[in-house]
Design an enzyme around this catalytic site. Structure first.
Site, PDB file in Angstrom:
ATOM      1  N   SER A   1       1.770 -22.519  52.781  1.00 50.47           N
ATOM      2  CA  SER A   1       0.161 -22.494  52.548  1.00 50.47           C
ATOM      3  C   SER A   1       0.007 -23.901  51.771  1.00 50.47           C
ATOM      4  O   SER A   1      -0.179 -24.804  52.496  1.00 50.47           O
ATOM      5  CB  SER A   1       0.111 -21.350  51.490  1.00 50.47           C
TER       6      SER A   1
ATOM      7  N   ASP B   1      -3.311 -13.350  59.302  1.00 48.72           N
ATOM      8  CA  ASP B   1      -3.665 -14.291  58.038  1.00 48.72           C
ATOM      9  C   ASP B   1      -4.870 -14.700  58.503  1.00 48.72           C
ATOM     10  O   ASP B   1      -5.337 -15.227  59.223  1.00 48.72           O
ATOM     11  CB  ASP B   1      -2.440 -15.371  58.307  1.00 48.72           C
TER      12      ASP B   1
ATOM     13  N   HIS C   1       0.491 -13.805  56.095  1.00 47.71           N
ATOM     14  CA  HIS C   1       0.602 -14.803  54.893  1.00 47.71           C
ATOM     15  C   HIS C   1       1.805 -14.531  54.166  1.00 47.71           C
ATOM     16  O   HIS C   1       2.025 -13.245  53.814  1.00 47.71           O
ATOM     17  CB  HIS C   1      -0.588 -15.217  53.946  1.00 47.71           C
TER      18      HIS C   1
END
Length: 324
Positions: A169, A263, A293
């Site tokens: 991320s 995601d 995610h």
């Protein structure tokens, strides 16, 4: 090469084991009254508590040491002792959390999994979090940490020519941005990039609308807050060091991308894989159907996360020259 990716269909949904992981996390956060309204220090502490279960267990290291690297608290995991005097390849792992949350504690198991599966040293740093420390503070710390690892490689028992960088991320964002900054400085680049469901650009795409909401882990509102925490001036979000998808990617290290289907960031990751390849960068992009995610953190309950970690570990070992 980029794996063949079929178009996402409206009926696709979350893998059952990943769904149980999301349900458990949502239940954990639900134990805190109005979690989103808590002051940020309390939210961070609550997140550490909720994620404690998911960082427990997993591989046992031959040695783990705590130190300071580039002014940041750091943890170094050794899966086994070096063979004789031979230094080991290494991975500098940058944790996710929207530049705002989490730590080397929340991501400790993930780092140990990479260390054990790839047979490499994994180093994590607690870079400065936003909004207290906005861009470019964390980026500068990551760049400084990579340079410190090369400088102090002999002391750490690692090979200065075989240090990869990676993260999930926001950590994937910082990994690519660090490579761009090192390239601009005409400095040595990492040997490889490991990029897990990265936040590469603030633009909202079709995957934002398709996978928004708590059923899919990361929401649009959360991501908007994270970008706002990291960069105060919205105009600065077009800076390639903030949004690496806007950068000239020529000359960057070979990359592995773990892309989660369910995601909001899926489209940006698919585009990053394509643009890296178009820039002449050797890319392996794996698209994990039913993944959300943060799905790698579910490895204790998820065969999909287990497979994804094996995929990345095999790639890292090959790129870093780990002996079979």
């Amino acid at each position: 090469m980029i794996s063949t990716i079929e178009a996402m269909a409206e009926h696709d949904d979350v893998d059952p084991e990943i769904r149980s992981f999301i349900a458990a996390l949502n239940h954990g956060y639900g134990q805190f009254s109005d979690f989103d309204a808590l002051p940020l220090p309390e939210r961070r502490a609550a997140a550490e508590t909720v994620r404690e279960r998911w960082r427990a267990g997993g591989p046992v290291m031959a040695e783990t040491s705590e130190t300071i690297i580039a002014g940041c608290r750091a943890r170094v995991h050794y899966p086994h002792a070096p063979a004789g005097a031979a230094p080991l390849p290494a991975l500098l792992y940058i944790h996710g959390g929207g530049w705002t949350m989490f730590s080397i504690d929340t991501h400790d198991r993930l780092m140990r999994e990479y260390a054990a599966r790839a047979g490499i040293v994994v180093i994590g740093i607690d870079y400065s979090l936003s909004p207290e420390a906005r861009y470019p503070v964390a980026l500068n710390e990551v760049v400084a940490a990579f340079r410190a690892l090369r400088r102090d490689a002999a002391t750490l028992g690692i090979d200065p020519a075989a240090i990869a960088i990676g993260g999930d991320s926001a950590g994937a964002n910082l990994s690519v941005a660090a490579c761009l900054a090192l390239r601009a400085a005409d400095d040595v680049l990492p040997a490889a990039m490991l990029l897990n469901y990265g936040a590469f650009d603030p633009a909202e795409t079709a995957s934002y609308a398709r996978f928004d909401g708590p059923a899919y882990m990361l929401t649009i509102a959360e991501m908007d807050r994270f970008w706002g925490n990291y960069v105060a001036d919205p105009a600065a979000r077009a800076d390639p060091l903030v949004a690496p998808l806007q950068a000239d990617l020529t000359g960057l290290p070979t990359a592995f991308l773990a892309i989660a289907e369910c995601d909001i960031l899926a489209d940006a990751n698919l585009t990053m894989a394509a643009r890296l390849q178009a820039a002449g960068v050797a890319v392996e992009a794996q698209f994990y159907r039913g993944a959300t995610h943060s799905f790698l953190e579910a490895v204790s309950v998820s065969s999909l996360a287990d497979r994804a970690l094996d995929d990345a570990a095999r790639w890292l070992a090959a790129r870093l020259g780990v002996a079979a």
